[in-house]
Every structure is written in structure tokens, then in C-alpha cells.
Motif scaffolding. Structure first.
Motif, mmCIF file in Angstrom:
data_model
loop_
_atom_site.group_PDB
_atom_site.id
_atom_site.type_symbol
_atom_site.label_atom_id
_atom_site.label_comp_id
_atom_site.label_asym_id
_atom_site.label_seq_id
_atom_site.Cartn_x
_atom_site.Cartn_y
_atom_site.Cartn_z
ATOM 1 N N GLN A 1 -7.220 4.094 4.773
ATOM 2 C CA GLN A 1 -7.527 3.282 3.599
ATOM 3 C C GLN A 1 -6.646 2.030 3.513
ATOM 4 O O GLN A 1 -7.046 1.024 2.926
ATOM 5 C CB GLN A 1 -7.370 4.125 2.337
ATOM 6 C CG GLN A 1 -8.508 5.103 2.106
ATOM 7 C CD GLN A 1 -9.820 4.414 1.802
ATOM 8 O OE1 GLN A 1 -9.847 3.297 1.288
ATOM 9 N NE2 GLN A 1 -10.931 5.071 2.127
ATOM 10 N N ALA A 2 -5.463 2.070 4.113
ATOM 11 C CA ALA A 2 -4.586 0.890 4.095
ATOM 12 C C ALA A 2 -5.241 -0.300 4.771
ATOM 13 O O ALA A 2 -5.167 -1.437 4.270
ATOM 14 C CB ALA A 2 -3.257 1.222 4.781
ATOM 15 N N VAL B 1 -4.334 8.028 4.320
ATOM 16 C CA VAL B 1 -3.538 6.914 3.786
ATOM 17 C C VAL B 1 -3.623 5.713 4.730
ATOM 18 O O VAL B 1 -3.863 4.574 4.298
ATOM 19 C CB VAL B 1 -2.069 7.337 3.593
ATOM 20 C CG1 VAL B 1 -1.186 6.115 3.297
ATOM 21 C CG2 VAL B 1 -1.946 8.349 2.469
ATOM 22 N N LEU C 1 4.602 6.970 -1.291
ATOM 23 C CA LEU C 1 3.964 8.107 -0.596
ATOM 24 C C LEU C 1 4.786 9.381 -0.731
ATOM 25 O O LEU C 1 4.776 10.248 0.152
ATOM 26 C CB LEU C 1 3.705 7.792 0.881
ATOM 27 C CG LEU C 1 2.846 6.545 1.154
ATOM 28 C CD1 LEU C 1 2.587 6.397 2.647
ATOM 29 C CD2 LEU C 1 1.532 6.593 0.387
ATOM 30 N N TRP D 1 0.834 -1.203 0.000
ATOM 31 C CA TRP D 1 0.000 0.000 0.000
ATOM 32 C C TRP D 1 0.871 1.255 0.000
ATOM 33 O O TRP D 1 0.599 2.217 -0.714
ATOM 34 C CB TRP D 1 -0.927 -0.010 1.208
ATOM 35 C CG TRP D 1 -1.897 1.140 1.268
ATOM 36 C CD1 TRP D 1 -1.857 2.220 2.096
ATOM 37 C CD2 TRP D 1 -3.051 1.334 0.441
ATOM 38 N NE1 TRP D 1 -2.905 3.066 1.864
ATOM 39 C CE2 TRP D 1 -3.654 2.544 0.842
ATOM 40 C CE3 TRP D 1 -3.636 0.603 -0.591
ATOM 41 C CZ2 TRP D 1 -4.813 3.039 0.244
ATOM 42 C CZ3 TRP D 1 -4.779 1.085 -1.191
ATOM 43 C CH2 TRP D 1 -5.360 2.288 -0.770
ATOM 44 N N TYR E 1 -1.512 2.887 -2.691
ATOM 45 C CA TYR E 1 -2.247 4.137 -2.490
ATOM 46 C C TYR E 1 -2.260 4.962 -3.771
ATOM 47 O O TYR E 1 -3.268 5.596 -4.113
ATOM 48 C CB TYR E 1 -1.628 4.947 -1.346
ATOM 49 C CG TYR E 1 -2.333 6.272 -1.129
ATOM 50 C CD1 TYR E 1 -3.518 6.331 -0.412
ATOM 51 C CD2 TYR E 1 -1.813 7.453 -1.662
ATOM 52 C CE1 TYR E 1 -4.182 7.538 -0.223
ATOM 53 C CE2 TYR E 1 -2.466 8.660 -1.489
ATOM 54 C CZ TYR E 1 -3.653 8.702 -0.765
ATOM 55 O OH TYR E 1 -4.316 9.890 -0.593
#
Length: 459
Positions: free
Chosen positions: A106-107, A103, A86, A59, A64
Motif C-alpha cells: 500500500q505504501a 504495508v 508501524l 507512510w 498507514y
């Protein structure tokens, strides 16, 4: 677009919600682990923990960016290079919420989605192949679908597009507040495809395959319910009225679903079981996930009760259709996710935070067709790609364990461990005994359970 000052209360709520959702994956490991036989419980739990560790890394590296990068494919794909590693997000506060808080939130959605799939192939999967599958599936299925559903287009005050999002959220405008499509339909369709590719367990429908530890199942369900408040209410992305409405709807729909499931059991089997209560809880949580921002509390009760009945009946479909979905990922997550997503088209009320109206509240069929298209699109996409991925892995490196491994127990061969060291327990008892040594307990993987998950649904 006006840039707002970071709101510490909202940030605290999102980080807390993320931690709650993270707890759901160990909760799922307990829930699934209790439902399998004693000789495969560690393998079952390791698939959840393996997903947690793997997706936590992917992720950050690129997941992401695929899900929330600026759209580069007609609403189908985020730019995989925009936020690689990121990059550039540590100092970006976005609006009132730090981007890194979003972030992290949602991970954990990505993690639990991958872990959910594993229940469909309990007792027969190679752990190494599962990890490779999880890597490929999350990359080409989950991350793009998350972009479709969760990535909203952002414009400035003049209407200029600053960020282009996914097609379901912005073009179709289907309501999926917390992941009925992206998480549950996605995982349920994938579970069905995997079950078909790997085939039936040895002795399926012939041998009893009872849950080996029902207290673990109930503990896992309780942790899932607890964590799900972060899953749903946290998706409001602020500590306000929307989160409060969603919290109440999540509570009441889940309770109604468990009651509905138990009622089906009582009428059909003459017994209301602990396994049924735990399964009903999960069915209700699944169904209310997409709709929790769109329905009233009364609507949530009706939606949840119907979900409990539908899912209790749906888990028996595997016997009629001949696929071995070990822990009813299809019956609970696919069916529950479909119902919860489509039900928005019936039960949505403009009085709820989502402010859309369903068929029963004067909205006609407009929202209903949008919900159906979104649900079916994710189902077909996930099923087809999962079937292809699993088939390639099975024919190359092998996905299913050997027959000898399956008979003796996946834990011993795949992990060189067993969940319960009965030999040492027996030795300890003999050390304190003045009489004859007790006889060795029978080799029964099914001890400690009064009723099988498979038996429960075959009345």
C-alpha cells in the motif's frame, strides 16, 4: 475469525507486486520527463522522485495508521495513533499474509498517487513548495481517502466487528479494485485544482511546447504498463484465480485503449503518433484499474477502447475551458478514472471475481449509482481541499516560480543542473575536429520532437 498459516507463495507475489508498483514511479518520471521541454525535464522528474522519498517515510510514521487504523470517524478516518511508526506490526502475520507485506504494497500506491499530480503543473512549480504540498496533501487527502476505499471491515465467525473500515468499501459498497477513485480520480482532481491555482504557463497556446524526448515517453509508458500488473493483479492479495483474471483484463483493456486513441488521431489528425500510443496505454491502465476484477475480458476490451477514445478527446478540453494542465493529468487520469469507476455499473458481470452485476448484465442501476456516488465524492473532496492547500501555499511561501525562472528554465534555477550538457558535447567534438569549430547549436528547448503534446490535441 480463523487465523491462517502464512502462505509463502502469496507473500512472494505481494512483495514482487510491490516492487513492480515502486518501479512505476521512476517510469512515470521518464514518461512525464520526456513530455516537457528540455529546460525543465529534471524538475519534472525530481517531483516524482521527491514524492517517492517523502511518502516512503510518512507512510511508515503515520500514513498507514490513518489509512488502515481502526475507524474513528464514521468511515472517514483511521486511528492515526494505532499503528504510529508501524508499532506492533513487525510480528503480526494477520491471516495468510504478513501485515508488513501489505504495508509495503500500500505504501507504493500512496507514492505513485502523489507523483501523478505533478504532471499538471510542469514547467512552473517550485520544488521546495511541491514537497511541502506533497506532505500536506498526502496527510489530509490521500491517507483518509485510502481509508474510505481500501480499508475493509473485518468480523469474526460470529459477526463481531474486529476492525472497522472505510465508508466507500463497506457502507457504499462501490467496487474499486485497485484505485480508480483513491488514486486516479483523486490525483486528477488535485491536478485540476493545482493547474487553476498556479495559472497558465508563459506562452501557453502561443508558443510550441513540444515534448523534448519522445523515446523517453515511450520507455516510461512501457515501464508503467509493466509495473501496472503488480498494481492491479497484486491487489488480489494472493496468487490465485482473481490475480490471473485481473492480469488478463489489464493487458487487453490497455491494448484496446491504445488502439482507440490511435484511431481518434488517425481520423482527426491523419497521423497515429508515438505520443498518442503512449498516452493511450496510460488511459487504458487508468480505466481498467477500478474495474479489472468486475468485468470479463470482452468487457475489458470494450471498456478500454471507449477509454482510449474518451481520453483522446478529453485532453482538448483544457483549451476550451482555459486551464493549463501541462501533461493532461485531468484528461487521462481524472476522465479515465471516472469512466473506469462508473463503467463497473455497466459492464460488471457476476462471472468475474468481484461477483457483482452491472446494468448490461442484469444488475439494474443498483451498482451504477454506488459507483457514481463513490467517484463524485472523491472528486469533490480532493478538488476542494487541494485548491485550499495550494492557494494558502501560493499566497504565503509561493508555489509558482518567477517569470524569469520560468523563461530561463526551472532546472537551472531550482536545481543548478541541466539535463543535457551541450557545451561539453560541443567541446568534445572540437577536440577531434581538424576543420573549423562547429557553430553552437541554436537555443531551442524543443529540438528533437516532431509534434507537440499541445499541438496534437488542437485539431
Amino acid at each position: 475469525m480463523t487465523v491462517l498459516e502464512v502462505n509463502s507463495g502469496d507473500t512472494a507475489w505481494i512483495l514482487t507486486s510491490a516492487a513492480l508498483v515502486l518501479l512505476m514511479t521512476p517510469g512515470l518520471a521518464l514518461f512525464y520527463g520526456g513530455m516537457v521541454r528540455a529546460k525543465t525535464v529534471l524538475n519534472m522528474m525530481m517531483m516524482s522522485f521527491g514524492a517517492l522519498c517523502l511518502i516512503a517515510v510518512t507512510w511508515v510514521l503515520y500514513g498507514y495508521s490513518i489509512a488502515f487504523g481502526n475507524d474513528v470517524g464514521g468511515g472517514l478516518l483511521g486511528n492515526p495513533f494505532e499503528y504510529l511508526g508501524l508499532h506492533g506490526l513487525m510480528a503480526d502475520t494477520g491471516d495468510s499474509l504478513p501485515v508488513m507485506a501489505f504495508v509495503g504494497f500500500q505504501a507504493v500506491f500512496a507514492i505513485i498517487t502523489v507523483a501523478l499530480i505533478s504532471g499538471a503543473i510542469a514547467d512552473r512549480a517550485k520544488f521546495g513548495t511541491w514537497m511541502i504540498f506533497a506532505l500536506i496533501w498526502s496527510t489530509i487527502v490521500y491517507f483518509p481517502v485510502a481509508h474510505w476505499v481500501f480499508d475493509f471491515t473485518v468480523t469474526d465467525d460470529a459477526g463481531k466487528v474486529l476492525h472497522a473500515g472505510g465508508w466507500i468499501a463497506n457502507s457504499l459498497k462501490a467496487v474499486d479494485f485497485a484505485g480508480g477513485t483513491a488514486v486516479h480520480i483523486n490525483a486528477g482532481a488535485a491536478g485540476l485544482a493545482l493547474a487553476l491555482v498556479l495559472g497558465k504557463r508563459i506562452g501557453w497556446r502561443r508558443d510550441p511546447m513540444r515534448p523534448h524526448n519522445l523515446p523517453l515517453v515511450m520507455l516510461g509508458a512501457g515501464l508503467l504498463w509493466f509495473g501496472w500488473f503488480g498494481f492491479n493483479a497484486g491487489s488480489a492479495l494472493q496468487a490465485g484465480n482473481s490475480a490471473a483474471v485481473v492480469w488478463v483484463n489489464t493487458l487487453t483493456a490497455t491494448g484496446a485503449a491504445a488502439l482507440g486513441w490511435l484511431l481518434v488521431e488517425r481520423i482527426r489528425d491523419k497521423h497515429a503518433t508515438s505520443l498518442g500510443a503512449a498516452s493511450g496505454v496510460v488511459a487504458g491502465l487508468v480505466a481498467i484499474t477500478p474495474s479489472c476484477s468486475a468485468v470479463s475480458p470482452i468487457g475489458a476490451i470494450l471498456l478500454g477502447a471507449i477509454a482510449g477514445v474518451l481520453c483522446a478527446l478529453a485532453v482538448g478540453l483544457k483549451y476550451k475551458l482555459g486551464f493549463d494542465d501541462s501533461l493532461d493529468v485531468v484528461g487521462v487520469h481524472l476522465v479515465g478514472g471516472l469512466w473506469g469507476t462508473i463503467a463497473v455499473g455497466f459492464f460488471a458481470t457476476k462471472a468475474a471475481p468481484a461477483q457483482v452485476a452491472g446494468l448490461f448484465y442484469g444488475g439494474g442501476f443498483d451498482q451504477l449509482w454506488r459507483q457514481v456516488v463513490g467517484a463524485v465524492s472523491v472528486l469533490v473532496f480532493s478538488f476542494v481541499l487541494t485548491y485550499v492547500i495550494a492557494t494558502i501555499l501560493n499566497k504565503t511561501i509561493g508555489f509558482r516560480v518567477s517569470e524569469d525562472t520560468e523563461r530561463s528554465g526551472v532546472d537551472e534555477i531550482e536545481h543548478a543542473e541541466s539535463a543535457y550538457d551541450l557545451a561539453n558535447l560541443g567541446g568534445g567534438l572540437r577536440a577531434f575536429s581538424t576543420g573549423p569549430a562547429p557553430s553552437r547549436p541554436p537555443e531551442d528547448d524543443n529540438s528533437g520532437s516532431s509534434k507537440s503534446h499541445d499541438q496534437e490535441v488542437t485539431a
